[in-house]
Enzyme design. Structure first.
Site, short mmCIF file in Angstrom:
data_model
loop_
_atom_site.label_atom_id
_atom_site.label_comp_id
_atom_site.label_asym_id
_atom_site.label_seq_id
_atom_site.Cartn_x
_atom_site.Cartn_y
_atom_site.Cartn_z
N MET A 54 0.84 -1.20 0.00
CA MET A 54 0.00 0.00 0.00
C MET A 54 0.88 1.25 0.00
O MET A 54 0.41 2.36 0.28
CB MET A 54 -0.93 -0.01 1.20
CG MET A 54 -1.91 -1.19 1.16
SD MET A 54 -3.43 -0.90 2.05
CE MET A 54 -2.81 -0.69 3.71
N GLY A 60 11.10 -2.67 5.74
CA GLY A 60 10.40 -3.97 5.73
C GLY A 60 9.95 -4.32 4.32
O GLY A 60 10.18 -5.44 3.83
N HIS A 61 9.30 -3.35 3.66
CA HIS A 61 8.88 -3.59 2.27
C HIS A 61 10.09 -3.91 1.39
O HIS A 61 10.04 -4.80 0.54
CB HIS A 61 8.23 -2.33 1.69
CG HIS A 61 6.92 -1.94 2.31
ND1 HIS A 61 6.75 -0.77 3.00
CD2 HIS A 61 5.71 -2.55 2.31
CE1 HIS A 61 5.50 -0.66 3.40
NE2 HIS A 61 4.84 -1.74 3.00
N LYS A 194 4.95 -10.04 9.06
CA LYS A 194 4.32 -9.00 9.90
C LYS A 194 2.79 -9.16 9.91
O LYS A 194 2.13 -8.95 10.91
CB LYS A 194 4.74 -7.63 9.35
CG LYS A 194 3.88 -6.46 9.71
CD LYS A 194 4.17 -5.99 11.10
CE LYS A 194 3.57 -4.65 11.45
NZ LYS A 194 2.24 -4.40 10.98
N ASP A 195 2.24 -9.52 8.74
CA ASP A 195 0.79 -9.75 8.62
C ASP A 195 0.58 -11.26 8.49
O ASP A 195 0.25 -11.77 7.42
CB ASP A 195 0.26 -9.00 7.41
CG ASP A 195 0.46 -7.50 7.55
OD1 ASP A 195 -0.35 -6.84 8.19
OD2 ASP A 195 1.49 -7.00 7.03
N MET A 229 8.34 -2.54 11.85
CA MET A 229 8.20 -1.44 10.88
C MET A 229 6.82 -1.49 10.26
O MET A 229 6.29 -2.57 9.96
CB MET A 229 9.26 -1.57 9.80
CG MET A 229 10.62 -1.22 10.33
SD MET A 229 11.83 -1.29 9.02
CE MET A 229 13.30 -0.98 9.99
P1 AMP Z 1 1.44 -2.98 3.43
O1 AMP Z 1 2.01 -1.92 2.57
O2 AMP Z 1 1.37 -2.63 4.87
O3 AMP Z 1 0.15 -3.54 2.89
O4 AMP Z 1 2.47 -4.20 3.39
C1 AMP Z 1 2.88 -4.75 2.18
C2 AMP Z 1 3.67 -6.00 2.46
O5 AMP Z 1 4.80 -5.68 3.26
C3 AMP Z 1 2.87 -7.05 3.24
O6 AMP Z 1 3.18 -8.34 2.74
C4 AMP Z 1 3.38 -6.87 4.64
O7 AMP Z 1 3.27 -8.02 5.44
C5 AMP Z 1 4.83 -6.52 4.39
N1 AMP Z 1 5.40 -5.82 5.53
C6 AMP Z 1 4.89 -4.74 6.17
N2 AMP Z 1 5.66 -4.40 7.22
C7 AMP Z 1 6.69 -5.29 7.25
C8 AMP Z 1 7.82 -5.49 8.12
N3 AMP Z 1 8.03 -4.71 9.17
N4 AMP Z 1 8.65 -6.51 7.85
C9 AMP Z 1 8.42 -7.33 6.78
N5 AMP Z 1 7.39 -7.20 5.95
C10 AMP Z 1 6.52 -6.19 6.17
#
Ligand code: AMP
Length: 325
Positions: A54, A60-61, A194-195, A229
């Site tokens: 998103m 992390g990303h 993380k998710d 993160m």
């Molecule tokens: P999001 O942008 O929050 O939807 O996350 C996109 C992807 O990044 C998802 O697969 C999340 O699980 C992963 N993600 C978010 N935060 C972290 C983190 N701290 N460490 C590893 N992966 C992450």
């Protein structure tokens, strides 16, 4: 009425000039263009790896991006999608104020050697809108009176934890991820631990619906003080940033308790962890659960190898985390 600021912003950008700074990462916002390119890549045998996000990218990303590159190799193609998906937010959640910084995201992607950043707009993803939300298109509101009406629903793993607290959340996630898979046509997609529940549900969906691809899960990246993160950490101002470390302290306390006692009744451990969380003035526990890591089945006796997940409001910000015990 929420219209989602980003797509409107996207259409206001002077793409050719803006793009010139990012010449080696291609930015695509049209679904058809992305799909055509993916088909072309596949025809010539390029491996496609995909990281759905998103945006408001953090380290992390980027660890997901690195893993993806490893999986597809130098000659392969890495696609990162940036899309704040309206259907996975509840009506009272932070959809419209979710942090966005596309320019910075593009720069990070370019530096990481991403081949394509895919930034679809709401009007194309959900033609006609989704009932509760209008979806603006480039040339003003374009309403298909029938609206968007096809959803992907996982029925079992999505009932607990995030699914119980956010009833339509996973329906939005599985729907958008299925749509993105059908557009990017990856052979591997990388998600973050993380998710945890989300990753389990996506794996289930891929198996159940026969998507010809592999799902890889990458460990959670944390700040030095243990806070996982997250784009939402931006909301944590003043004392809240320090208080937010309570999620990691909760995990550590549970890990220590299991190490010491070997078997602990879930109810007792839950009560102890809740007490710790309540020591922070702005923290409020939404849930803490113990479960089998693959099936997500709750466990009544917590032992080594069980998984813990929790959601905590820190001020108005809802944070989630999880770990193996
Ligand atoms: P999001 O942008 O929050 O939807 O996350 C996109 C992807 O990044 C998802 O697969 C999340 O699980 C992963 N993600 C978010 N935060 C972290 C983190 N701290 N460490 C590893 N992966 C992450």
């Amino acid at each position: 009425m929420e219209t989602g600021g980003t797509p409107v912003l996207l259409y206001c950008i002077d793409w050719p000039r803006f793009n010139a700074n990012f010449s080696d990462v291609r930015i695509i916002s049209s679904i058809a263009t992305m799909q055509q390119l993916a088909k072309k890549w596949r025809r010539v045998g390029k491996r496609i790896g995909f990281v759905p996000t998103m945006g408001y990218l953090h380290a992390g990303h980027m660890s997901l991006v690195r893993e993806t590159r490893k999986r597809v190799g130098k000659a392969g193609k890495v696609v990162v999608s940036i899309y704040v998906n309206p259907t996975q937010f509840g009506p009272k959640e932070d959809f419209s104020k979710y942090p966005r910084d596309l320019k910075r995201d593009f720069k990070l992607c370019r530096e990481a050697g991403v081949d394509v950043v895919f930034t679809p707009g709401d009007a194309e993803m959900y033609p006609g809108g989704t009932g509760s939300r209008r979806c603006e298109s480039a040339d003003g509101p374009r309403f298909d009176k029938r609206g968007y009406s096809t959803y992907v629903v996982e029925k079992k793993l999505s009932q607990t934890m995030e699914g119980a607290s956010r009833p339509t959340h996973f329906r939005g996630v599985t729907t958008v991820v299925a749509k993105l898979f059908n557009t990017v046509l990856p052979e591997v997609a990388v998600f973050g631990a993380k998710d945890w529940q989300q990753a389990a549900i996506i794996k289930r969906m891929v198996a159940d619906l026969n998507f010809p691809m592999k799902i890889i899960i990458v460990p959670t990246l944390r700040e030095r003080d243990g806070l996982a993160m997250s784009s939402r950490n931006k909301y944590l101002e003043g004392d809240l940033r320090r208080e937010a470390t309570v999620l990691w302290r909760t995990i550590q306390m549970a890990q220590a308790a299991v190490k010491k006692s070997k078997v602990i009744p879930a109810a007792k451990l839950k009560a102890d962890l809740k007490k710790l969380i309540e020591t922070e003035p702005d923290a409020r526990l939404d849930y803490v659960e113990f479960f089998e890591p693959d099936t997500l089945s709750p466990v009544s006796k917590v032992t080594r190898g069980a998984h813990l997940a929790l959601a905590v409001f820190v001020g108005k910000t809802r944070l989630i985390d999880n770990a193996r015990l």
